[in-house]
Design a protein around this motif. Structure first.
Motif, PDB file in Angstrom:
ATOM      1  N   PHE A 229      -4.414   5.690  -6.538  1.00 17.18           N
ATOM      2  CA  PHE A 229      -3.857   4.881  -5.371  1.00 17.18           C
ATOM      3  C   PHE A 229      -4.994   3.500  -5.677  1.00 17.18           C
ATOM      4  O   PHE A 229      -4.350   2.464  -5.256  1.00 17.18           O
TER       5      PHE A 229
ATOM      6  N   PHE B 248       7.443  -5.932  -2.899  1.00 20.04           N
ATOM      7  CA  PHE B 248       5.800  -5.199  -2.634  1.00 20.04           C
ATOM      8  C   PHE B 248       6.030  -3.821  -2.656  1.00 20.04           C
ATOM      9  O   PHE B 248       4.989  -3.295  -3.358  1.00 20.04           O
ATOM     10  N   MET B 249       6.760  -3.203  -2.164  1.00 13.50           N
ATOM     11  CA  MET B 249       7.239  -1.720  -2.191  1.00 13.50           C
ATOM     12  C   MET B 249       7.048  -1.369  -3.663  1.00 13.50           C
ATOM     13  O   MET B 249       6.482  -0.293  -4.010  1.00 13.50           O
ATOM     14  N   HIS B 250       7.824  -2.092  -4.632  1.00 17.67           N
ATOM     15  CA  HIS B 250       7.634  -1.721  -5.924  1.00 17.67           C
ATOM     16  C   HIS B 250       7.000  -2.259  -6.970  1.00 17.67           C
ATOM     17  O   HIS B 250       6.943  -2.137  -7.939  1.00 17.67           O
ATOM     18  N   ALA B 251       6.081  -3.082  -6.372  1.00 19.38           N
ATOM     19  CA  ALA B 251       4.907  -3.798  -7.231  1.00 19.38           C
ATOM     20  C   ALA B 251       4.162  -3.113  -8.245  1.00 19.38           C
ATOM     21  O   ALA B 251       3.896  -3.397  -9.201  1.00 19.38           O
ATOM     22  N   ALA B 252       4.003  -1.549  -8.037  1.00 18.33           N
ATOM     23  CA  ALA B 252       3.152  -1.077  -8.900  1.00 18.33           C
ATOM     24  C   ALA B 252       3.942  -0.727 -10.251  1.00 18.33           C
ATOM     25  O   ALA B 252       3.406  -0.264 -11.261  1.00 18.33           O
ATOM     26  N   GLU B 253       5.128  -0.857  -9.960  1.00  9.67           N
ATOM     27  CA  GLU B 253       6.308  -0.424 -11.197  1.00  9.67           C
ATOM     28  C   GLU B 253       6.477  -1.726 -11.838  1.00  9.67           C
ATOM     29  O   GLU B 253       7.165  -1.613 -12.918  1.00  9.67           O
TER      30      GLU B 253
ATOM     31  N   ARG C  90      -5.934  -5.981  -5.416  1.00 10.65           N
ATOM     32  CA  ARG C  90      -5.457  -6.596  -3.932  1.00 10.65           C
ATOM     33  C   ARG C  90      -5.686  -7.802  -3.622  1.00 10.65           C
ATOM     34  O   ARG C  90      -5.030  -8.541  -2.956  1.00 10.65           O
TER      35      ARG C  90
ATOM     36  N   GLU D  30       0.905  -0.999   0.072  1.00  6.33           N
ATOM     37  CA  GLU D  30      -0.104  -0.121   0.062  1.00  6.33           C
ATOM     38  C   GLU D  30       0.832   1.373  -0.053  1.00  6.33           C
ATOM     39  O   GLU D  30       0.628   2.102  -0.700  1.00  6.33           O
ATOM     40  N   LEU D  31       2.004   1.219   0.715  1.00  8.04           N
ATOM     41  CA  LEU D  31       2.840   2.410   0.826  1.00  8.04           C
ATOM     42  C   LEU D  31       3.449   2.483  -0.753  1.00  8.04           C
ATOM     43  O   LEU D  31       3.555   3.825  -1.157  1.00  8.04           O
ATOM     44  N   GLY D  32       3.888   1.461  -1.308  1.00 11.58           N
ATOM     45  CA  GLY D  32       4.428   1.493  -2.696  1.00 11.58           C
ATOM     46  C   GLY D  32       3.319   2.150  -3.558  1.00 11.58           C
ATOM     47  O   GLY D  32       3.504   3.086  -4.328  1.00 11.58           O
ATOM     48  N   ARG D  33       2.246   1.668  -3.452  1.00 15.89           N
ATOM     49  CA  ARG D  33       1.212   2.226  -4.181  1.00 15.89           C
ATOM     50  C   ARG D  33       0.882   3.632  -4.232  1.00 15.89           C
ATOM     51  O   ARG D  33       0.512   4.411  -5.045  1.00 15.89           O
TER      52      ARG D  33
ATOM     53  N   ARG E 286       3.137   5.856  -3.214  1.00 14.39           N
ATOM     54  CA  ARG E 286       4.246   6.567  -3.690  1.00 14.39           C
ATOM     55  C   ARG E 286       4.123   6.461  -5.172  1.00 14.39           C
ATOM     56  O   ARG E 286       4.338   7.580  -5.712  1.00 14.39           O
ATOM     57  N   TRP E 287       3.650   5.616  -5.697  1.00  9.40           N
ATOM     58  CA  TRP E 287       3.490   5.506  -7.064  1.00  9.40           C
ATOM     59  C   TRP E 287       2.489   6.429  -7.655  1.00  9.40           C
ATOM     60  O   TRP E 287       2.247   7.142  -8.741  1.00  9.40           O
TER      61      TRP E 287
END
Lengths: 182, 181
Positions: A65, B61-66, B21, A18-21, A23-24
Motif C-alpha cells: 500500500f 485516481f481510483m485506478h491511478a496505481a494501475e 503521494r 488511497e482506496l485505489g492503492r 485495492r491494488w
C-alpha cells in the motif's frame, strides 16, 4: 452531483487514490494467504499459523500500500523465504541426523542454509533498487515471517538459524557492492 | 498544454502510480482543467460537464496505481472523461425515451417542446453565424427580401442581386453543414 469547491474535490480525490492503492495492494494477499493456508495444511499449529500468517498478510498489505517499491520487496521476500518455509518441513520428515554418535536435528542446518539463500537473494535484489536499505529491510521482514512459518518446526533455534543465515547471506553481497563503489 | 508541461505531468503521474503521494497535487491541478474543458466541449452543458469531469477524475485516481509507465497520461485521462460523457448522453437519451404521456400533455399545443425550442435555437445561431460571413451587399439584399420591400425595390437588378445573395447563403450553408436542406 452537488457542486463542490476545488479543495473539496482534491480531498475526495486523495481519498479515492488511497482506496485505489489499498485495492491494488490487496493483490499481495494472493501470495501470502495461500502460504499461510499451506503451512496450516502441512500441520503447523493453528495459533502459530494465525499469528505468523496474519502478521505476514498485514505486513505485506501495508508495504504494498505504501509504495510499489515495497510491493516488489514483498515479492522478493516471499520468494526468498520459500526455501526456509519448505526445506525444514521436508528435512524434518527424513528424521534425525547422526553425527559421531550424537543425534542432530536437521532442521537447524536447513534453516541456516535457507537463511543464507534468502539473505543473498534479497540483497542482490536490493542492489537494483534506488532505496536499498528500506527495500532490504522490508524484504527481509517478509522473508523472515515466511520462513518462520516453516522453520519454527525446529523451535526458536530454527528461527535464530534462519536469521543468522540471512545475515551471513547478506554480508558478501554488501561487501561486493561496497568494494565496487570504492 | 505545451510539451514541457505534458512531460512534467507524465513524470508526476508515473510517480503517483508508484505511490509517491507528493505527486498528487501536480497531477490534480493539471488534469482537472483539462477534463473540465473536454467535458464542456463534449456535452455543451456546464453542470453535466462538471459532474462528468468530477466522476472521471475520481475514477482516474481510483485506478491511478494501475497506470502503466509507458502509457500517455492525457490519453488515459481523456479515456475516463469520454466514458463519462457517453454515459451522461446515454442517460439523457433514455430519460427522453421514458417521458410519459402526462409529461407530453403538460406541453401546451401552441408552444414548442423543449427539444424543438433547442433545435430552433441551434438553427438560428447557425444561420446568424452564416449571415455574418456574407458580404455587406448580400446582407442588404437579403434584408430587403425578408422585410418584403415594395415593388419599387423589385426591379430586375435587385431581383438578380437577391438571387445571388441567396445562392451564396446556400453555398455557405452547404460548406458548414454538408447539405443544402
Amino acid at each position: 452531483m452537488a457542486m463542490v469547491t476545488e479543495a473539496q474535490l482534491e480531498r475526495r480525490g486523495r481519498r479515492m487514490y488511497e482506496l485505489g492503492r489499498a485495492r491494488w495492494a490487496s493483490h499481495v494477499l494472493l501470495l501470502t494467504l495461500p502460504l499461510a493456508l499451506s503451512a496450516w495444511a502441512l500441520g503447523r499449529p493453528t495459533p502459530l499459523v494465525l499469528v505468523l500468517g496474519g502478521a505476514l498478510c498485514v505486513l505485506a498489505l501495508t508495504l504494498a500500500f505504501v509504495h510499489e517499491r515495497y510491493a516488489r520487496a514483498v515479492l522478493a521476500g516471499v520468494l526468498a523465504g520459500l526455501p526456509a518455509f519448505a526445506v525444514p518441513v521436508v528435512v524434518r520428515a527424513t528424521g534425525s541426523l547422526w553425527l559421531s554418535g550424537a543425534a542432530i536435528d536437521p532442521c537447524l542446518p536447513a534453516s541456516f542454509v535457507a537463511g543464507i539463500l534468502a539473505g543473498g537473494y534479497v540483497s542482490l535484489r536490493a542492489l537494483d533498487e534506488g532505496r536499498r536499505i528500506s527495500f532490504w529491510l522490508a524484504a527481509v521482514c517478509v522473508a523472515a515471517l515466511t520462513g518462520t512459518l516453516g522453520c519454527s518446526v525446529a523451535g526458536s533455534a530454527g528461527v535464530l538459524g534462519l536469521m543468522a543465515g540471512v545475515l551471513v547471506g547478506t554480508a558478501p553481497v554488501v561487501l561486493r557492492a561496497e568494494m565496487r563503489r570504492s | 498544454m505545451d510539451a514541457g508541461q505534458r512531460e512534467q505531468l507524465q513524470l508526476a503521474m508515473r510517480a503517483l502510480a508508484a505511490g509517491d503521494r507528493a505527486a498528487f497535487k501536480p497531477v490534480f491541478s493539471t488534469l482537472w482543467p483539462v477534463l473540465r474543458v473536454f467535458c464542456d466541449r463534449a456535452l455543451h452543458d456546464s453542470d453535466a460537464a462538471h459532474d462528468a469531469a468530477q466522476t472521471a477524475l475520481m475514477k482516474l485516481f481510483m485506478h491511478a496505481a494501475e497506470f502503466r509507465a509507458d502509457g500517455d497520461v492525457i490519453a488515459w485521462a481523456i479515456g475516463f472523461a469520454s466514458f463519462e460523457c457517453l454515459s451522461v448522453r446515454t442517460r439523457k437519451v433514455r430519460r427522453r425515451e421514458h417521458v410519459d404521456d402526462a409529461g407530453l400533455a403538460a406541453v401546451p399545443a401552441d408552444q414548442l417542446s423543449p427539444e424543438d425550442a433547442l433545435i430552433h435555437a441551434d438553427l438560428r445561431a447557425a444561420a446568424l453565424e452564416l449571415l455574418g460571413s456574407l458580404r455587406p451587399q448580400d446582407l442588404e439584399a437579403l434584408r430587403g427580401a425578408f422585410d418584403g420591400e415594395g415593388p419599387a425595390a423589385s426591379g430586375p437588378t435587385v431581383r438578380k442581386r437577391r438571387q445571388r445573395a441567396l445562392e451564396r447563403l446556400r453555398i455557405a450553408w452547404r460548406k458548414a453543414n454538408g447539405h443544402g436542406d
